[in-house]
Design an enzyme around this catalytic site. Structure first.
Site, short mmCIF file in Angstrom:
data_model
loop_
_atom_site.label_atom_id
_atom_site.label_comp_id
_atom_site.label_asym_id
_atom_site.label_seq_id
_atom_site.Cartn_x
_atom_site.Cartn_y
_atom_site.Cartn_z
N GLU A 151 -2.63 10.11 9.33
CA GLU A 151 -2.61 11.29 8.47
C GLU A 151 -3.95 12.01 8.45
O GLU A 151 -4.64 12.06 7.41
CB GLU A 151 -2.16 10.91 7.06
CG GLU A 151 -0.75 10.36 7.04
CD GLU A 151 -0.13 10.31 5.65
OE1 GLU A 151 -0.88 10.15 4.68
OE2 GLU A 151 1.10 10.44 5.56
N GLU B 75 7.03 7.65 8.57
CA GLU B 75 7.19 6.98 7.28
C GLU B 75 8.28 7.73 6.51
O GLU B 75 8.12 8.92 6.22
CB GLU B 75 5.88 7.03 6.48
CG GLU B 75 4.70 6.39 7.21
CD GLU B 75 3.39 6.50 6.42
OE1 GLU B 75 3.41 6.88 5.24
OE2 GLU B 75 2.34 6.23 7.02
C1 GAL Z 1 1.21 7.94 3.42
C2 GAL Z 1 0.30 7.00 4.19
C3 GAL Z 1 0.67 5.55 4.00
C4 GAL Z 1 0.89 5.27 2.56
C5 GAL Z 1 1.95 6.18 2.00
C6 GAL Z 1 2.23 5.96 0.53
O1 GAL Z 1 0.57 9.13 3.14
O2 GAL Z 1 0.31 7.30 5.56
O3 GAL Z 1 -0.36 4.75 4.50
O4 GAL Z 1 -0.32 5.44 1.90
O5 GAL Z 1 1.55 7.51 2.16
O6 GAL Z 1 1.21 6.38 -0.30
#
Ligand code: GAL
Length: 683
Positions: free
Chosen positions: A150, A314
């Site tokens: 990110e 994700e």
């Molecule tokens: C995303 C990140 C993950 C985790 C998730 C939940 O932004 O890539 O590592 O932090 O959010 O907060």
């Protein structure tokens, strides 16, 4: 219908072997496979495991984790761990740390506490990436790489000493001479003229609530984007050299980064992290009719503009929350499945849930994964297994198809970045985008988002019947001329207030508004005002005296017709400019250009949608209630209509042609009740 099998769809999960006792790994992998997962992402924060002290490299833990995953048939995406520099690194080289605008150094203890400019950090990131790529570049289990994690999340401004120096070099390369820099930044104003490069910095704290020169502030964003891309490029180049048969991506869509350029130049495809409940936290405040998780479809359309087929690295799989913020409710039964198909409907060909099991330590103990801490069977794992079963077959047909839309919302980075600082138009874009999206959703008309870039050509625009460019305050004559070609060949183009009065440096043109769009629109702006403070809400009357009234939100451009081809479609119905043109349509070539003098709301957008007789691409066979989204993915042989019910209640559909649900094989026609949070993929 003959459904062609294309590439494989990948379903998977983010996994952190380093967080768990090794005895759990085999059981975890076995259950992942049972759930229908084929791929995992690992290691993106694990620098200390690979390089526990400077220059000492070890791979044993991840060799075992990857080897075991491979033995279960799971493919592995490896993250480069550069989003979390180790404590030894920042202690020895504090110059790699990021510094805030006010000069505070951000220390070890969270993540993303580094800057992209430090030559030392670039060197150390290149070294760990090369070590990893050398070690895993031919591993049969590793299929691809995620660069960093990110980029520009958490923080997207950088003020370390290296950043100031890198900015100075960037500015030198861009302008060549101080004379040109002074001209571009308008330094004649308030005696800001520079006569030596050593005086040039990124914006620094200034009197009166920290208000830097706006032209410098725009260049700052451009610099951050270029700098982020050049940082990512170092890793991409190393991976390409040492791991040529594995793909390269990165995840996230964050500020001050031209994700299109990054992807075009250095990635195989773009990846995104989809947390639809962020909508309620960030977008819905104070809205009477919020779209909530459905808003995420607009974000996914932006992702699709970067990569038509993308990866969701994700996908939200549980309640989201950090210890002290971002508290989100648990997805209700069916909601995680709905969000999964929302991502797929919009173009995802790979999708990984975040994360396999909820962390028991750290800031994210409430950012729930599929499994709970206790690791006992639960509803979310069962829901994932249902999705896994469905996609095992359906995914083969969906993968590789493309989302379809006849209307696109236009955006561009210059206006996003300049508009971040300029309150005279910046905030309008977000309202207008969302309200257009809302109106189109009400009519079940899918939309794309297109970023206007120097590379954009007529061929990119021609596929769309209608383009909506809400508030391009910065508009060059070149862009206006490209849009004109689009209109001349039959396109319909819609602008909102504040169009076309700035050049690409952010200077106001000494031309009547809408500047570069004046001829396109056939109007000028006679005068204008914000609608705020003591000014009462204003309204627009559409058509004749008995026409519909809609609100004229936030800003009013009072229009003057300049060409015989212009028709006034709406007039202001209030304030001292009542009766003056508020909405115009200019017939031009085979197309038409609309100018809407205010910030859009859904009601106004619906007036335009209806005047243009735009309708759902499935209007001939499908009737949907408001709470159901329609999104279509297609290829030459097949067309899949995704129907997504965002409501908890069943939705009544009318399906006039006989169709089949790709997920269940069920034949469907006539009246159909789609369960709460239900999904159909009809062909
Ligand atoms: C995303 C990140 C993950 C985790 C998730 C939940 O932004 O890539 O590592 O932090 O959010 O907060």
């Amino acid at each position: 219908m003959n459904i062609p099998a294309t590439t494989e769809f990948e379903l998977g999960v983010c996994y952190y072997p380093e967080h768990w006792p090794e005895e759990l790994w085999a059981d975890d992998y076995r259950r992942m496979v049972e759930t229908g997962f084929t791929i995992i992402r690992i290691a993106e924060f694990a620098w200390s495991f690979f390089e526990p002290e400077e220059g000492v490299f070890q791979f044993d833990l991840f060799d075992r984790a990857i080897g075991l995953a491979h033995s279960y048939g799971l493919k592995v995406i490896l993250g480069t761990p550069t989003a979390t520099p180790p404590a030894w690194l920042t202690e020895r080289y504090p110059e790699v740390l990021n510094v805030t605008y006010d000069g505070v150094t951000l220390q070890h203890g969270m993540r993303r506490h580094y800057n992209y400019s430090s030559p030392k950090y670039r060197e150390l990131c290149a070294r760990i990436t090369a070590q990893l790529a050398q070690h895993y570049g031919t591993h049969p289990g590793v299929v691809g790489w995620q660069i960093d994690n990110e980029l520009n999340c958490e923080i997207n401004v950088f003020y370390s000493e290296s950043d100031h120096l890198a900015f100075r070099e960037w500015v030198q390369a861009k302008y060549g001479t101080l004379e040109k820099l002074n001209e571009a930044w308008g330094t004649v104003f308030w005696n800001q003229t520079y006569n030596s490069w050593s005086q040039v910095f990124l914006p620094r704290p200034t009197p009166s609530f920290n208000q830097p020169n706006p032209h410098q502030a725009l260049d700052e964003k451009r610099f951050i984007s270029d700098n982020t891309i050049s940082f990512a490029r170092i890793q991409a180049d190393i991976i390409r050299r040492l791991a040529p048969s594995q793909w390269v991506t990165t995840n996230g869509l964050f500020g001050h980064l031209d994700s299109h350029e990054l992807t075009d130049e250095h990635l195989d495809f773009f990846s995104y992290d989809s947390y639809p409940q962020f909508s309620s936290i960030y977008y819905d405040a104070g809205e009477a009719d919020p779209l909530q998780d459905r808003n995420w479809s607009l974000s996914l359309s932006v992702v699709r503009s970067v990569s038509p087929n993308f990866c969701i690295m994700e996908q939200q799989s549980g309640p989201g929350g950090w210890v002290n913020r971002m508290d989100m409710p648990s997805p209700k039964p069916g909601q995680m499945r709905l969000w999964t198909y929302q991502s797929i409907a919009h173009g995802a060909d790979k999708l990984l849930y975040f994360r396999w099991r909820t962390a028991t330590v750290g800031n994210e103990i409430y950012w729930h994964g599929l499994n709970d801490y206790h690791n006992q069977p639960n509803r979310r794992v069962r829901e994932a297994a249902r999705i896994g079963r469905e996609l095992a077959e359906a995914g083969k047909h969906i993968a590789g198809t493309r989302s379809q839309a006849d209307i696109a919302i236009l955006r561009d980075y210059d206006n996003e970045w300049d508009g971040e600082y300029d309150v005279w138009y910046g905030p309008f874009m977000w309202q207008s985008n969302k309200e257009w999206f809302k109106a189109l959703q009400k009519r079940h008309i899918p939309n794309d988002v297109i970023y206007m870039r120097s590379k954009t050509t007529l061929e990119d625009l021609i596929p769309y019947q209608v383009l909506v460019y809400p508030h391009p305050a910065i508009l060059s004559d070149e862009t206006a001329s490209l849009l004109d070609q689009y209109v001349q060949q039959g396109g319909k183009l819609i602008f909102g207030c504040r169009t076309g009065y700035k050049d690409t440096r952010g200077h106001c043109y000494m031309r009547p508004f809408p500047g570069a769009a004046k001829d396109l629109c056939g109007i000028t702006v006679e005068e204008f005002t914000m609608v705020k403070g003591t000014r009462l809400p204003t309204s627009i009357r559409w058509g004749n005296a008995s026409g519909t009234l809609t609100g004229a939100d936030a800003f009013n451009d009072v229009l003057q017709v300049e060409a015989a081809t212009v028709e006034v479609m709406g007039t202001y119905a209030s304030d001292y400019y009542a009766g003056k043109p508020a909405v115009t349509r200019n017939r031009r070539g085979k197309g038409e250009v609309w100018y809407y003098g205010a910030v859009f709301n859904a009601e106004a957008a619906l007036q335009i949608i209806d005047s243009l007789s735009l309708e759902s691409p499935a209007a001939d066979w499908l009737e949907l209630p408001g709470e159901v989204e329609l999104q279509i993915r297609k290829n030459e042989n097949a067309s899949y209509a995704f129907l997504l019910n965002y409501s908890e209640e069943p939705a009544a559909l009318q399906i006039r042609h006989r169709k089949t649900d790709l997920l269940t094989g069920e034949a469907i026609s006539g009246s159909y009740s789609l369960e709460g949070f239900g999904v159909l993929v009809l062909y």
